[in-house]
Motif scaffolding. Structure first.
Motif, mmCIF file in Angstrom:
data_model
loop_
_atom_site.group_PDB
_atom_site.id
_atom_site.type_symbol
_atom_site.label_atom_id
_atom_site.label_comp_id
_atom_site.label_asym_id
_atom_site.label_seq_id
_atom_site.Cartn_x
_atom_site.Cartn_y
_atom_site.Cartn_z
ATOM 1 N N MET A 1 0.852 -1.203 0.000
ATOM 2 C CA MET A 1 0.000 0.000 0.000
ATOM 3 C C MET A 1 0.881 1.244 0.000
ATOM 4 S SD MET A 1 -3.320 0.709 0.223
ATOM 5 C CE MET A 1 -4.368 2.061 0.708
ATOM 6 N N ARG A 2 0.649 2.120 -0.947
ATOM 7 C CA ARG A 2 1.440 3.350 -0.991
ATOM 8 C C ARG A 2 0.519 4.538 -1.229
ATOM 9 N NH1 ARG A 2 1.748 5.444 -5.997
ATOM 10 N NH2 ARG A 2 1.395 4.079 -7.785
ATOM 11 N N LEU A 3 1.013 5.725 -0.966
ATOM 12 C CA LEU A 3 0.211 6.926 -1.189
ATOM 13 C C LEU A 3 0.286 7.335 -2.659
ATOM 14 C CD1 LEU A 3 1.198 8.990 1.970
ATOM 15 C CD2 LEU A 3 -0.993 7.861 1.514
ATOM 16 N N PRO A 4 -0.734 8.049 -3.151
ATOM 17 C CA PRO A 4 -0.664 8.564 -4.530
ATOM 18 C C PRO A 4 0.510 9.539 -4.675
ATOM 19 C CG PRO A 4 -2.883 8.786 -3.630
ATOM 20 C CD PRO A 4 -1.998 8.386 -2.496
ATOM 21 N N ARG A 5 1.059 9.590 -5.905
ATOM 22 C CA ARG A 5 2.136 10.550 -6.181
ATOM 23 C C ARG A 5 1.598 11.607 -7.125
ATOM 24 N NH1 ARG A 5 5.031 5.383 -7.679
ATOM 25 N NH2 ARG A 5 5.741 4.564 -5.678
ATOM 26 N N PRO A 6 1.041 12.676 -6.538
ATOM 27 C CA PRO A 6 0.387 13.663 -7.398
ATOM 28 C C PRO A 6 1.391 14.527 -8.170
ATOM 29 C CG PRO A 6 0.258 14.313 -5.094
ATOM 30 C CD PRO A 6 0.961 12.994 -5.126
ATOM 31 N N SER A 7 1.016 14.920 -9.392
ATOM 32 C CA SER A 7 1.792 15.900 -10.149
ATOM 33 C C SER A 7 0.848 16.570 -11.139
ATOM 34 C CB SER A 7 2.946 15.226 -10.897
ATOM 35 O OG SER A 7 2.571 14.925 -12.222
ATOM 36 N N LEU A 8 1.297 17.660 -11.711
ATOM 37 C CA LEU A 8 0.443 18.381 -12.680
ATOM 38 C C LEU A 8 0.329 17.646 -14.007
ATOM 39 C CD1 LEU A 8 1.449 22.093 -12.052
ATOM 40 C CD2 LEU A 8 -0.658 20.932 -11.405
ATOM 41 N N MET A 158 -14.791 6.466 -4.138
ATOM 42 C CA MET A 158 -15.419 5.172 -3.844
ATOM 43 C C MET A 158 -15.632 4.352 -5.103
ATOM 44 S SD MET A 158 -18.119 6.468 -0.967
ATOM 45 C CE MET A 158 -19.052 4.944 -0.945
ATOM 46 N N ALA A 159 -16.108 5.017 -6.170
ATOM 47 C CA ALA A 159 -16.417 4.279 -7.396
ATOM 48 C C ALA A 159 -15.151 3.742 -8.056
ATOM 49 C CB ALA A 159 -17.175 5.180 -8.368
ATOM 50 N N LEU A 160 -14.045 4.476 -7.949
ATOM 51 C CA LEU A 160 -12.804 4.000 -8.577
ATOM 52 C C LEU A 160 -12.325 2.690 -7.948
ATOM 53 C CD1 LEU A 160 -10.788 7.310 -9.200
ATOM 54 C CD2 LEU A 160 -11.748 5.779 -10.940
ATOM 55 N N ILE A 161 -12.625 2.491 -6.661
ATOM 56 C CA ILE A 161 -12.274 1.201 -6.032
ATOM 57 C C ILE A 161 -13.039 0.077 -6.723
ATOM 58 C CG2 ILE A 161 -12.353 -0.161 -3.906
ATOM 59 C CD1 ILE A 161 -12.245 2.405 -2.318
ATOM 60 N N ILE A 162 -14.329 0.326 -6.958
ATOM 61 C CA ILE A 162 -15.165 -0.706 -7.591
ATOM 62 C C ILE A 162 -14.668 -0.972 -9.013
ATOM 63 C CG2 ILE A 162 -17.540 -1.321 -8.242
ATOM 64 C CD1 ILE A 162 -16.987 -1.001 -5.182
ATOM 65 N N THR A 241 -9.388 8.356 0.586
ATOM 66 C CA THR A 241 -9.126 6.941 0.861
ATOM 67 C C THR A 241 -9.424 6.118 -0.383
ATOM 68 O OG1 THR A 241 -9.832 7.350 3.122
ATOM 69 C CG2 THR A 241 -9.615 5.053 2.464
ATOM 70 N N GLY A 242 -10.531 6.444 -1.024
ATOM 71 C CA GLY A 242 -10.903 5.744 -2.258
ATOM 72 C C GLY A 242 -9.833 5.917 -3.316
ATOM 73 N N LEU A 243 -9.363 7.134 -3.501
ATOM 74 C CA LEU A 243 -8.330 7.402 -4.506
ATOM 75 C C LEU A 243 -7.081 6.575 -4.230
ATOM 76 C CD1 LEU A 243 -7.190 9.169 -6.858
ATOM 77 C CD2 LEU A 243 -6.372 10.732 -5.103
ATOM 78 N N CYS A 244 -6.680 6.578 -2.980
ATOM 79 C CA CYS A 244 -5.462 5.884 -2.585
ATOM 80 C C CYS A 244 -5.595 4.371 -2.804
ATOM 81 C CB CYS A 244 -5.179 6.205 -1.133
ATOM 82 S SG CYS A 244 -3.647 5.542 -0.544
ATOM 83 N N LEU A 245 -6.718 3.818 -2.360
ATOM 84 C CA LEU A 245 -6.953 2.381 -2.556
ATOM 85 C C LEU A 245 -7.030 2.043 -4.033
ATOM 86 C CD1 LEU A 245 -9.602 1.382 0.151
ATOM 87 C CD2 LEU A 245 -7.401 0.288 -0.275
#
Lengths: 256, 303
Positions: A1-8, A158-162, A241-245
């Motif tokens: 499990m890792r955190l998102p790596r945001p960038s532009l 939430m939907a992206l997890i599904i 949380t959903g984004l990260c998962l």
């Protein structure tokens, strides 16, 4: 499990989706405007005749706040389930993007940002409907736009997890039956949650749509919402949380 | 410095080894072919090179950049034609190129300059504003090739670039690829068409079960692995089958259904024998890469 790596770098992906949307903007905005308007007209006037005002609000205004949250939830959900799944699995758009200097995080954050944008457009359409129908007025209504972005963020995550877990489109029916429909009925879209049995009220507090509606309803009534921080935090936490998962799950999925 | 260098590359899916200790070195300006039956690990190797999946062990460098650590940076210099078509169906031909160019961070001015030249290269100028679903298979493939050039890459990775195309379309793609090789681009391609590999590639590696089982120029591979003459006895071979075991006629025989494939250095004695038997249909031809491929990977189906 890792955190998102945001960038532009998510911007070209957001712009891709915008370019597609622009081709279908008129029917899309019409849908955003017409569907909630029919709900508000039919239920608002139909049920509204039978009901006295609720909590000092006319029923149609009570319903407008619920409809705004419900419709925005649906926009984010459909975009991040069916549309995102098509791009991932059917059109292989993400595969094409992964062969460029962009990464999976850029893609998912691009999809996340786009779905939030679409939710905002949906919120804007409903605000227009509220104004056109003369349901409510006042400067507090403008807060419905940032609120719709917040709701979009929550339900996109939430939907992206599904989507990450879905083998095919049929899988989404589980999510609708077990999450979206119960929320629509238990979170106070059509009636106040304090009408529910105590157990269901406890469940309702855990569901994010309840918190969205607790913010929207006072805004439509022209008041300031109570427990602002709590409600916003719940929506943001569900979304992030959903984004990260989702990033972790989709990364695993694409490694196959 | 080689364009692509791979050492001891291994990738497992579950318990099966898709790539098993692979070594490769591709020089700049070279056209290198990866051949192998289905499931040999060709596409997996390409995905590992691009850094879209990560290896279990081994080292990869592309133009000196370690992969996957610098994969994102490296992909800026790579053009990819994937095996499965993934053009954007929501867009026109030109929009596909614009949107894809933006993924590389290329500005609109440069794109406006590059896109007409790419459309001309792909002979799609007349289709610039057509939706993707109006294009033929060959046009889609040409557009995918044009799209892979949007960043003016030094390395092109092509996964079965001509699969599913008719001969005209295939020849057109070959011509374009030769053109790109002349421009000095490095090309790594996978293919099932031995003719394609023979015509285009400077060097070829044959993969099977994730391992390299042969490598060389097309001519060398044929010389090294196979007798120069092939006689295919297509039907009614029963009467002479016992004779084929005789080294005087043929050094090596392979049977595939009705057909006998006879490999030899001097074909004259067998041709004389066959000339006396008009009921037998046969074909005499020079050995080619397909013979090498079949010899090394076997005749059984790989599904």
């Amino acid at each position: 499990m890792r955190l998102p790596r945001p960038s532009l770098r998510f911007i070209p992906i957001w712009r891709r989706n915008l370019l597609v949307w622009r081709k279908l903007a008129i029917p899309s905005m019409l849908g955003n405007l017409a569907d909630p308007m029919f709900y508000m007209l039919a239920l608002g006037f139909g049920l509204g005749r039978l009901l006295p005002e609720i909590g000092g609000m006319p029923y149609i205004a009570f319903l407008a706040a619920g409809t705004m949250c419900y419709a925005t939830m649906n926009t984010a959900t459909f975009e991040s389930l069916y549309s995102a799944f098509s791009r991932m699995q059917i059109q292989r758009t993400w595969d094409a993007i992964l062969n460029t200097p962009l990464t999976l995080d850029d893609i998912i954050i691009g999809e996340f940002a786009w779905s939030i944008t679409k939710s905002g457009l949906s919120g804007l359409a409903i605000l227009c409907a509220i104004l056109i129908l003369g349901i409510a007025h006042g400067p507090n209504l403008l807060w419905l736009i940032p609120l719709s972005l917040l709701i979009g963020m929550c339900f996109t995550g939430m939907a992206l997890i599904i989507t990450a877990l879905a083998p095919n489109y049929d899988f989404f029916m589980y999510y609708f039956s077990l999450a979206i429909t119960p929320m629509t009925l238990l979170c106070g879209v059509f009636f106040p949650t304090n009408q529910l049995p105590l157990l269901l009220q406890h469940i309702s507090v855990l569901l994010p749509l309840t918190h969205a509606i607790d913010l929207a309803r006072p805004l439509v009534a022209g008041h300031n919402p109570h427990h602002l921080i709590v409600h916003v935090t719940v929506l943001v936490l569900y979304g992030l949380t959903g984004l990260c998962l989702a990033i972790n799950l989709i990364e695993r999925r694409l490694q196959r | 410095m080689p364009a692509v260098s791979v050492h001891g590359l291994t990738k497992k899916y579950g318990t099966s080894l898709a790539v098993n200790g692979l070594d490769l070195s591709i020089e700049k300006g070279e056209c290198f072919g990866l051949l192998g039956p289905n499931g040999a690990g060709k596409t997996t190797t390409l995905r590992l090179l691009l850094g879209t999946i990560t290896a279990d062990s081994g080292q990869i460098t592309i133009n000196g950049e370690p992969i996957p650590a610098r994969a994102r940076h490296s992909r800026a210099q790579i053009g990819v034609v994937p095996q499965i078509d993934n053009l954007d169906p929501d867009f026109t031909v030109t929009e596909n190129l614009i949107v894809y160019g933006r993924y590389f961070g290329i500005n609109q001015e440069t794109l406006n300059h590059r896109i007409p030249a790419l459309l001309e290269f792909a002979e799609l100028s007349h289709k610039s504003n057509s939706p993707i679903n109006t294009l033929s298979g060959g046009m889609k493939r040409r557009l995918t090739l044009a799209r892979s050039l949007i960043n003016d890459p030094s390395l092109l990775i092509l996964d079965e670039p001509t699969t599913g195309l008719d001969p005209q379309a295939r020849h057109m793609i070959w011509q374009r690829l030769r053109n790109l090789i002349q421009q000095g681009k490095t090309i790594l391609l996978t293919t099932h068409f031995m003719e394609e590999a023979e015509r285009l590639c400077d060097r070829i590696a044959i993969l099977d079960e994730g391992q390299r089982i042969a490598q060389g120029t097309p001519v060398n591979l044929i010389q090294e692995h196979i007798e120069p003459h092939v006689i295919e006895i297509i039907n009614n071979s029963e009467s002479i089958r016992p004779l084929l075991a005789d080294q005087q006629y043929c050094e090596r025989v392979e049977e595939a259904g009705e057909t006998q494939f006879c490999y030899m250095h001097s074909p004259d004695t067998l041709i004389q024998l066959l000339a006396a038997k008009p009921e037998i249909r046969y074909l005499h031809r020079p050995a080619n890469l397909e013979d090498v491929f079949i010899k090394l990977t076997g005749r059984e189906l790989r599904d």
